[in-house]
Design an enzyme around this catalytic site. Structure first.
Site, PDB file in Angstrom:
ATOM      1  N   HIS A   1      48.452  47.128  44.004  1.00 14.85           N
ATOM      2  CA  HIS A   1      49.324  46.357  43.112  1.00 14.85           C
ATOM      3  C   HIS A   1      50.722  46.992  43.040  1.00 14.85           C
ATOM      4  CE1 HIS A   1      49.098  43.324  39.569  1.00 14.85           C
ATOM      5  NE2 HIS A   1      50.320  43.359  40.087  1.00 14.85           N
TER       6      HIS A   1
ATOM      7  N   ALA B   1      50.138  38.091  44.370  1.00 10.83           N
ATOM      8  CA  ALA B   1      50.488  37.452  43.103  1.00 10.83           C
ATOM      9  C   ALA B   1      49.602  37.933  41.965  1.00 10.83           C
ATOM     10  CB  ALA B   1      50.415  35.934  43.249  1.00 10.83           C
ATOM     11  N   ARG B   2      48.348  37.497  41.953  1.00  8.59           N
ATOM     12  CA  ARG B   2      47.411  37.864  40.907  1.00  8.59           C
ATOM     13  C   ARG B   2      46.007  37.895  41.465  1.00  8.59           C
ATOM     14  NH1 ARG B   2      50.479  39.888  38.249  1.00  8.59           N
ATOM     15  NH2 ARG B   2      51.045  39.648  36.058  1.00  8.59           N
TER      16      ARG B   2
ATOM     17  N   GLU C   1      40.760  44.177  39.108  1.00  8.28           N
ATOM     18  CA  GLU C   1      41.743  44.726  38.164  1.00  8.28           C
ATOM     19  C   GLU C   1      41.474  44.238  36.752  1.00  8.28           C
ATOM     20  OE1 GLU C   1      45.980  44.976  39.693  1.00  8.28           O
ATOM     21  OE2 GLU C   1      45.082  43.658  41.200  1.00  8.28           O
TER      22      GLU C   1
ATOM     23  N   ASP D   1      47.332  42.917  47.743  1.00  4.92           N
ATOM     24  CA  ASP D   1      47.958  43.857  46.811  1.00  4.92           C
ATOM     25  C   ASP D   1      47.344  43.740  45.421  1.00  4.92           C
ATOM     26  OD1 ASP D   1      50.052  45.836  46.188  1.00  4.92           O
ATOM     27  OD2 ASP D   1      50.931  44.237  44.963  1.00  4.92           O
TER      28      ASP D   1
ATOM     29  N   ALA E   1      53.443  45.860  45.119  1.00  7.62           N
ATOM     30  CA  ALA E   1      54.436  45.042  45.822  1.00  7.62           C
ATOM     31  C   ALA E   1      55.798  45.062  45.139  1.00  7.62           C
ATOM     32  CB  ALA E   1      53.939  43.604  45.960  1.00  7.62           C
ATOM     33  N   ALA E   2      55.820  45.044  43.819  1.00  6.25           N
ATOM     34  CA  ALA E   2      57.090  44.991  43.093  1.00  6.25           C
ATOM     35  C   ALA E   2      57.666  46.371  42.798  1.00  6.25           C
ATOM     36  CB  ALA E   2      56.899  44.245  41.771  1.00  6.25           C
TER      37      ALA E   2
END
Length: 337
Positions: A295, A242-243, A272, A267, A297-298
């Site tokens: 990062h 998520a974050r 970051e 992820d 995943a999407a």
């Protein structure tokens, strides 16, 4: 009568031709910012962003910090549409006060992220990274691992992504626990399995796997800290797609080193947004019971095309003075009709 075209600036890579054509067909010109190799819009300075966005009516943004100062310097900018669902880097209060609309691509990346969550869960539980490393070093010794089948999985946050993860877990006959700030608004829909709504402590204590899907806010920052980790089973596996900042990575590192929990699939990382955490990230990546991705995943072709389109639809709605899809609106600073 000629109608002036609205200028839409995209500061993201992988903006597909179909979405670009959609915007053009709805009276927009589309400019894709040229980013340095390996850089994202989150690396652009205030001055660079002002130079890129000056005169634009709409901005399809990735991870740039959208400050009050930046928005004030862009009086023509009507809508900031995120190709994604997190909005912690946008000053939403300032956007509202300055009359801007902030939108997210709700649901657009749910399928891609849910697939990635399952990939991290399975890779971690089955020790894929550890075995690969061992084999590279000449060790083919077989050791036992575990099943995801019929495990208890805790989902923290139950929006589009959380629900899509639950659908996938139903195929593994998992018991699904959910902790969400708004359980009344998370009623089951067609195709979504039955879940148990519980408090956070119960979820942490009973889950074999915990996956985090909450937005990053002051209330959720470091939601998974040392106290939370010490509540979990020693064999528990934590997933964060998520974050960075929902999990306190320094506490996670210590918990993994001390055997407080069994492993993690990551992820996203605190580093970051906070370079001071870079040594923590490096130490996490070195652990054999951590499975990590950058990062991503999407970032499937199909997932990005979906999020591009949802972000573009919000832009078209605002520029045509139409309602934006309700679940995509974070802030609407437009004067009431």
């Amino acid at each position: 009568m000629h109608t002036a075209l609205k200028r839409v600036v995209v500061t993201q890579r992988f903006f597909d031709a179909g979405t670009r054509e959609y915007l053009q067909n709805h009276g927009c010109t589309v400019e894709i910012a040229e980013l340095p190799p390996g850089e994202a819009d989150g690396n652009l300075t205030h001055e660079q962003l002002v130079g890129i966005l000056r005169g634009a009516s709409a901005w399809i943004v990735g991870h740039a910090r959208v400050t009050r100062e930046l928005m004030a310097a862009l009086p023509d900018l009507q809508v900031i549409s995120r190709r994604g669902v997190g909005y912690d880097r946008i000053d939403c209060q300032a956007a509202k006060e300055l009359g801007k609309v902030v939108a997210i691509a709700a649901g657009g990346n749910a399928e891609a992220v849910a697939d990635h969550v399952l990939a991290l869960m399975l890779a971690g539980i089955r020790r894929v990274r550890d075995f690969h490393t061992r084999m590279n070093n000449g060790c083919w010794e077989i050791e036992t691992t575990g099943d995801l089948h019929r495990k208890t999985v805790g989902i923290i946050g139950y929006g589009h992504i959380g629900k899509t993860v639950a659908k996938r877990l139903s195929g593994f006959d998992c018991r699904i626990l959910v902790h969400t700030a708004n359980p009344g608004s998370a009623a089951e829909q067609s195709g979504i399995p039955a879940v148990e709504y519980v408090d956070l402590r119960t979820l942490l204590k009973q889950s074999d796997v915990v996956t985090v899907h909450a937005p990053l806010t002051p209330a959720t920052r470091f939601l998974i800290d040392s106290a939370a980790l010490n509540t979990m089973k020693p064999s528990a596996f934590v997933v964060n797609t998520a974050r960075g900042g929902l999990v306190e990575d320094a506490h996670l590192l210590q918990a993994l080193r001390d055997g407080v929990i069994g492993g993690a699939g990551l992820d996203v990382f605190v580093s970051e947004a906070d370079p001071a955490y870079a040594p923590v990230t490096r130490a996490l990546l070195a652990l054999p019971n951590v499975v990590a991705t950058p990062h991503t995943a999407a970032s499937t072709e199909q997932g990005l095309a979906r999020t591009n389109r949802v972000a573009a639809e919000a832009v078209v709605a605002v520029l045509s003075s139409s309602p934006v899809r309700a679940d995509c609106v974070i802030v609407d600073g437009r004067p009431a009709a």
